[in-house]
Design a protein around this motif. Structure first.
Motif, PDB file in Angstrom:
ATOM      1  N   GLY A  50       0.686  -1.066   0.021  1.00 12.87           N
ATOM      2  CA  GLY A  50      -0.057   0.036  -0.076  1.00 12.87           C
ATOM      3  C   GLY A  50       0.867   1.290   0.208  1.00 12.87           C
ATOM      4  N   THR A  51       1.928   1.298   0.830  1.00 16.40           N
ATOM      5  CA  THR A  51       2.852   2.462   0.569  1.00 16.40           C
ATOM      6  C   THR A  51       3.427   2.702  -0.389  1.00 16.40           C
ATOM      7  N   GLU A  52       4.038   1.766  -0.971  1.00 13.54           N
ATOM      8  CA  GLU A  52       4.798   1.665  -2.420  1.00 13.54           C
ATOM      9  C   GLU A  52       3.729   2.396  -3.414  1.00 13.54           C
ATOM     10  N   PHE A  53       2.675   1.623  -3.549  1.00 17.54           N
ATOM     11  CA  PHE A  53       1.464   2.226  -4.621  1.00 17.54           C
ATOM     12  C   PHE A  53       1.529   3.546  -4.233  1.00 17.54           C
ATOM     13  N   ALA A  54       1.135   4.115  -2.943  1.00 18.94           N
ATOM     14  CA  ALA A  54       0.773   5.486  -2.745  1.00 18.94           C
ATOM     15  C   ALA A  54       1.809   6.324  -3.316  1.00 18.94           C
ATOM     16  N   ARG A  55       3.276   5.856  -2.921  1.00 21.99           N
ATOM     17  CA  ARG A  55       4.418   6.684  -3.324  1.00 21.99           C
ATOM     18  C   ARG A  55       4.483   6.761  -4.905  1.00 21.99           C
ATOM     19  N   THR A  56       4.286   5.653  -5.512  1.00 18.74           N
ATOM     20  CA  THR A  56       4.449   5.553  -6.950  1.00 18.74           C
ATOM     21  C   THR A  56       3.478   6.370  -7.523  1.00 18.74           C
ATOM     22  N   ALA A  72       1.810  11.750 -10.411  1.00 23.51           N
ATOM     23  CA  ALA A  72       0.910  12.809 -10.130  1.00 23.51           C
ATOM     24  C   ALA A  72       1.794  13.805 -10.204  1.00 23.51           C
ATOM     25  N   GLU A  73       2.927  14.078  -9.521  1.00 18.80           N
ATOM     26  CA  GLU A  73       4.074  15.211  -9.598  1.00 18.80           C
ATOM     27  C   GLU A  73       4.424  15.281 -11.054  1.00 18.80           C
ATOM     28  N   ILE A  74       4.789  14.422 -11.691  1.00 16.85           N
ATOM     29  CA  ILE A  74       5.157  14.394 -13.100  1.00 16.85           C
ATOM     30  C   ILE A  74       4.105  15.045 -14.047  1.00 16.85           C
ATOM     31  N   MET A  75       2.898  14.355 -13.909  1.00 14.33           N
ATOM     32  CA  MET A  75       1.907  15.141 -14.692  1.00 14.33           C
ATOM     33  C   MET A  75       1.677  16.544 -14.243  1.00 14.33           C
ATOM     34  N   ARG A  76       1.822  16.922 -13.093  1.00 13.56           N
ATOM     35  CA  ARG A  76       1.574  18.421 -12.866  1.00 13.56           C
ATOM     36  C   ARG A  76       2.688  19.206 -13.503  1.00 13.56           C
ATOM     37  N   ALA A  77       3.950  18.786 -13.548  1.00 12.27           N
ATOM     38  CA  ALA A  77       4.934  19.419 -14.134  1.00 12.27           C
ATOM     39  C   ALA A  77       4.636  19.720 -15.682  1.00 12.27           C
ATOM     40  N   LYS A  78       4.320  18.344 -16.226  1.00 15.28           N
ATOM     41  CA  LYS A  78       3.936  18.602 -17.444  1.00 15.28           C
ATOM     42  C   LYS A  78       2.862  19.450 -17.942  1.00 15.28           C
TER      43      LYS A  78
END
Length: 56
Positions: free
Chosen positions: A24-30, A35-41
């Protein structure tokens, strides 16, 4: 003999499937990284549109 082999094969398959899953924590981190990459794009695309709009 055949049942023992079948049991071993089932164990191997199960271990392989479990190794591919994320906790669960790995999934949330991924998910947050994506999401951060998409915000930057999106920010880059908006900046490009704003620059093109200023030129006209």
């Amino acid at each position: 003999m055949a049942r023992g082999n079948q049991r071993d094969k089932a164990r191997e398959k199960n271990l392989k499937e479990q190794a591919g899953k994320q906790s669960g924590t790995e999934f949330a981190r991924t998910k947050e990284n994506v999401a951060e990459i998409m915000r930057a794009k999106q920010a880059a695309a908006e900046a490009k549109r704003a620059a093109e709009g200023a030129k006209k």
